[in-house]
Design a protein around this motif. Sequence first.
Motif, PDB file in Angstrom:
ATOM      1  N   LYS A  50       0.837  -1.195   0.000  1.00  0.00           N
ATOM      2  CA  LYS A  50       0.000   0.000   0.000  1.00  0.00           C
ATOM      3  C   LYS A  50       0.870   1.242   0.000  1.00  0.00           C
ATOM      4  O   LYS A  50       2.009   1.222   0.455  1.00  0.00           O
ATOM      5  CB  LYS A  50      -0.902   0.008   1.236  1.00  0.00           C
ATOM      6  N   GLY A  51       0.304   2.316  -0.499  1.00  0.00           N
ATOM      7  CA  GLY A  51       1.009   3.577  -0.453  1.00  0.00           C
ATOM      8  C   GLY A  51       0.625   4.462  -1.611  1.00  0.00           C
ATOM      9  O   GLY A  51      -0.077   4.048  -2.536  1.00  0.00           O
ATOM     10  N   ARG A  52       1.103   5.690  -1.520  1.00  0.00           N
ATOM     11  CA  ARG A  52       0.807   6.689  -2.540  1.00  0.00           C
ATOM     12  C   ARG A  52       2.114   7.345  -2.972  1.00  0.00           C
ATOM     13  O   ARG A  52       2.833   7.920  -2.154  1.00  0.00           O
ATOM     14  CB  ARG A  52      -0.153   7.726  -1.960  1.00  0.00           C
ATOM     15  N   LEU A  53       2.404   7.203  -4.255  1.00  0.00           N
ATOM     16  CA  LEU A  53       3.633   7.768  -4.790  1.00  0.00           C
ATOM     17  C   LEU A  53       3.593   9.281  -4.656  1.00  0.00           C
ATOM     18  O   LEU A  53       2.569   9.904  -4.927  1.00  0.00           O
ATOM     19  CB  LEU A  53       3.822   7.361  -6.245  1.00  0.00           C
ATOM     20  N   GLY A  54       4.708   9.853  -4.224  1.00  0.00           N
ATOM     21  CA  GLY A  54       4.781  11.292  -3.993  1.00  0.00           C
ATOM     22  C   GLY A  54       4.342  11.681  -2.604  1.00  0.00           C
ATOM     23  O   GLY A  54       4.468  12.837  -2.209  1.00  0.00           O
ATOM     24  N   GLU A  55       3.822  10.726  -1.846  1.00  0.00           N
ATOM     25  CA  GLU A  55       3.375  11.008  -0.476  1.00  0.00           C
ATOM     26  C   GLU A  55       4.176  10.170   0.509  1.00  0.00           C
ATOM     27  O   GLU A  55       4.912  10.715   1.327  1.00  0.00           O
ATOM     28  CB  GLU A  55       1.881  10.720  -0.342  1.00  0.00           C
ATOM     29  N   ASP A  56       4.044   8.844   0.434  1.00  0.00           N
ATOM     30  CA  ASP A  56       4.754   7.975   1.372  1.00  0.00           C
ATOM     31  C   ASP A  56       5.525   6.857   0.672  1.00  0.00           C
ATOM     32  O   ASP A  56       5.985   5.926   1.320  1.00  0.00           O
ATOM     33  CB  ASP A  56       3.789   7.391   2.416  1.00  0.00           C
ATOM     34  N   MET A  57       5.669   6.966  -0.648  1.00  0.00           N
ATOM     35  CA  MET A  57       6.460   5.996  -1.418  1.00  0.00           C
ATOM     36  C   MET A  57       7.302   6.744  -2.435  1.00  0.00           C
ATOM     37  O   MET A  57       6.839   7.732  -3.008  1.00  0.00           O
ATOM     38  CB  MET A  57       5.557   5.020  -2.187  1.00  0.00           C
ATOM     39  N   ASP A  58       8.508   6.220  -2.685  1.00  0.00           N
ATOM     40  CA  ASP A  58       9.348   6.798  -3.726  1.00  0.00           C
ATOM     41  C   ASP A  58       9.281   5.927  -4.983  1.00  0.00           C
ATOM     42  O   ASP A  58       8.638   4.872  -4.989  1.00  0.00           O
ATOM     43  CB  ASP A  58      10.788   6.985  -3.238  1.00  0.00           C
ATOM     44  N   VAL A  59       9.926   6.381  -6.045  1.00  0.00           N
ATOM     45  CA  VAL A  59       9.873   5.689  -7.338  1.00  0.00           C
ATOM     46  C   VAL A  59      10.388   4.257  -7.213  1.00  0.00           C
ATOM     47  O   VAL A  59       9.793   3.326  -7.778  1.00  0.00           O
ATOM     48  CB  VAL A  59      10.657   6.469  -8.416  1.00  0.00           C
ATOM     49  N   GLU A  60      11.466   4.053  -6.484  1.00  0.00           N
ATOM     50  CA  GLU A  60      12.042   2.709  -6.342  1.00  0.00           C
ATOM     51  C   GLU A  60      11.039   1.746  -5.692  1.00  0.00           C
ATOM     52  O   GLU A  60      10.864   0.615  -6.148  1.00  0.00           O
ATOM     53  CB  GLU A  60      13.329   2.781  -5.519  1.00  0.00           C
ATOM     54  N   ALA A  61      10.389   2.187  -4.634  1.00  0.00           N
ATOM     55  CA  ALA A  61       9.387   1.347  -3.968  1.00  0.00           C
ATOM     56  C   ALA A  61       8.191   1.105  -4.890  1.00  0.00           C
ATOM     57  O   ALA A  61       7.627   0.010  -4.923  1.00  0.00           O
ATOM     58  CB  ALA A  61       8.931   1.995  -2.658  1.00  0.00           C
ATOM     59  N   GLY A  62       7.814   2.123  -5.649  1.00  0.00           N
ATOM     60  CA  GLY A  62       6.714   1.963  -6.600  1.00  0.00           C
ATOM     61  C   GLY A  62       7.055   0.976  -7.698  1.00  0.00           C
ATOM     62  O   GLY A  62       6.222   0.147  -8.088  1.00  0.00           O
ATOM     63  N   ALA A  63       8.288   1.033  -8.216  1.00  0.00           N
ATOM     64  CA  ALA A  63       8.714   0.095  -9.253  1.00  0.00           C
ATOM     65  C   ALA A  63       8.732  -1.334  -8.716  1.00  0.00           C
ATOM     66  O   ALA A  63       8.355  -2.282  -9.429  1.00  0.00           O
ATOM     67  CB  ALA A  63      10.082   0.486  -9.803  1.00  0.00           C
ATOM     68  N   ALA A  64       9.126  -1.512  -7.464  1.00  0.00           N
ATOM     69  CA  ALA A  64       9.094  -2.843  -6.842  1.00  0.00           C
ATOM     70  C   ALA A  64       7.653  -3.342  -6.733  1.00  0.00           C
ATOM     71  O   ALA A  64       7.372  -4.528  -6.954  1.00  0.00           O
ATOM     72  CB  ALA A  64       9.764  -2.796  -5.469  1.00  0.00           C
ATOM     73  N   ALA A  65       6.728  -2.439  -6.410  1.00  0.00           N
ATOM     74  CA  ALA A  65       5.307  -2.801  -6.344  1.00  0.00           C
ATOM     75  C   ALA A  65       4.795  -3.193  -7.732  1.00  0.00           C
ATOM     76  O   ALA A  65       4.030  -4.155  -7.879  1.00  0.00           O
ATOM     77  CB  ALA A  65       4.493  -1.649  -5.765  1.00  0.00           C
ATOM     78  N   ALA A  66       5.222  -2.460  -8.760  1.00  0.00           N
ATOM     79  CA  ALA A  66       4.812  -2.777 -10.132  1.00  0.00           C
ATOM     80  C   ALA A  66       5.363  -4.134 -10.567  1.00  0.00           C
ATOM     81  O   ALA A  66       4.703  -4.883 -11.288  1.00  0.00           O
ATOM     82  CB  ALA A  66       5.272  -1.681 -11.088  1.00  0.00           C
ATOM     83  N   ARG A  67       6.567  -4.461 -10.133  1.00  0.00           N
ATOM     84  CA  ARG A  67       7.145  -5.776 -10.444  1.00  0.00           C
ATOM     85  C   ARG A  67       6.267  -6.883  -9.854  1.00  0.00           C
ATOM     86  O   ARG A  67       6.051  -7.914 -10.489  1.00  0.00           O
ATOM     87  CB  ARG A  67       8.575  -5.857  -9.912  1.00  0.00           C
ATOM     88  N   LEU A  68       5.767  -6.670  -8.629  1.00  0.00           N
ATOM     89  CA  LEU A  68       4.865  -7.653  -8.023  1.00  0.00           C
ATOM     90  C   LEU A  68       3.608  -7.835  -8.866  1.00  0.00           C
ATOM     91  O   LEU A  68       3.107  -8.951  -9.023  1.00  0.00           O
ATOM     92  CB  LEU A  68       4.506  -7.241  -6.595  1.00  0.00           C
ATOM     93  N   CYS A  69       3.092  -6.738  -9.421  1.00  0.00           N
ATOM     94  CA  CYS A  69       1.945  -6.834 -10.325  1.00  0.00           C
ATOM     95  C   CYS A  69       2.306  -7.700 -11.530  1.00  0.00           C
ATOM     96  O   CYS A  69       1.513  -8.533 -11.975  1.00  0.00           O
ATOM     97  CB  CYS A  69       1.508  -5.449 -10.808  1.00  0.00           C
TER      98      CYS A  69
END
Length: 154
Positions: A50-69
């Motif tokens: 969970k999280g919101r990019l630009g608020e409590d997640m950075d690009v690296e964490a978001g890319a890791a989340a996208a990899r899980l998708c």
Amino acid sequence: MSKIESRLSELNITLPAAPAPAANYVPFVITGNQLFISGQISSGADGLVKGRLGEDMDVEAGAAAARLCGLALIAQAKAALGDLDRITRVVKLGGFVNSTPDFTDQPKVVNGCSDLMVEVFGDVGRHARSAVATPSLPLGVAVEIDAVFEIKDA
């Protein structure tokens, strides 16, 4: 072992179980020579990402989340087809990123999934794509991605 299964093994990737639908829809539809996979949310062994990019997640964490998708998309494809070698092309990914209005790196986030598709499928994994912002996603997850694959007969 199929070519793609061997590749997953070389990459030390273990696919998760194909997630069950969370509402009134099916996880995939095959029509003609195309496999459509419903949106897969960022979820891993430790639960929802969970999280919101630009608020409590950075690009690296978001890319890791996208990899899980992406892993969930491949798991759904395996459930649908039985043999991942039936995939002849990753046609398109549709990426949705839970982000603030001023966050503009959605493409960098969705690259986490795009890069995985190329790692696993090689040139067949190169695809068309959209990467868009959304103010929220189901269950508060960071990323959701759907996919279209071209397939050959069994």
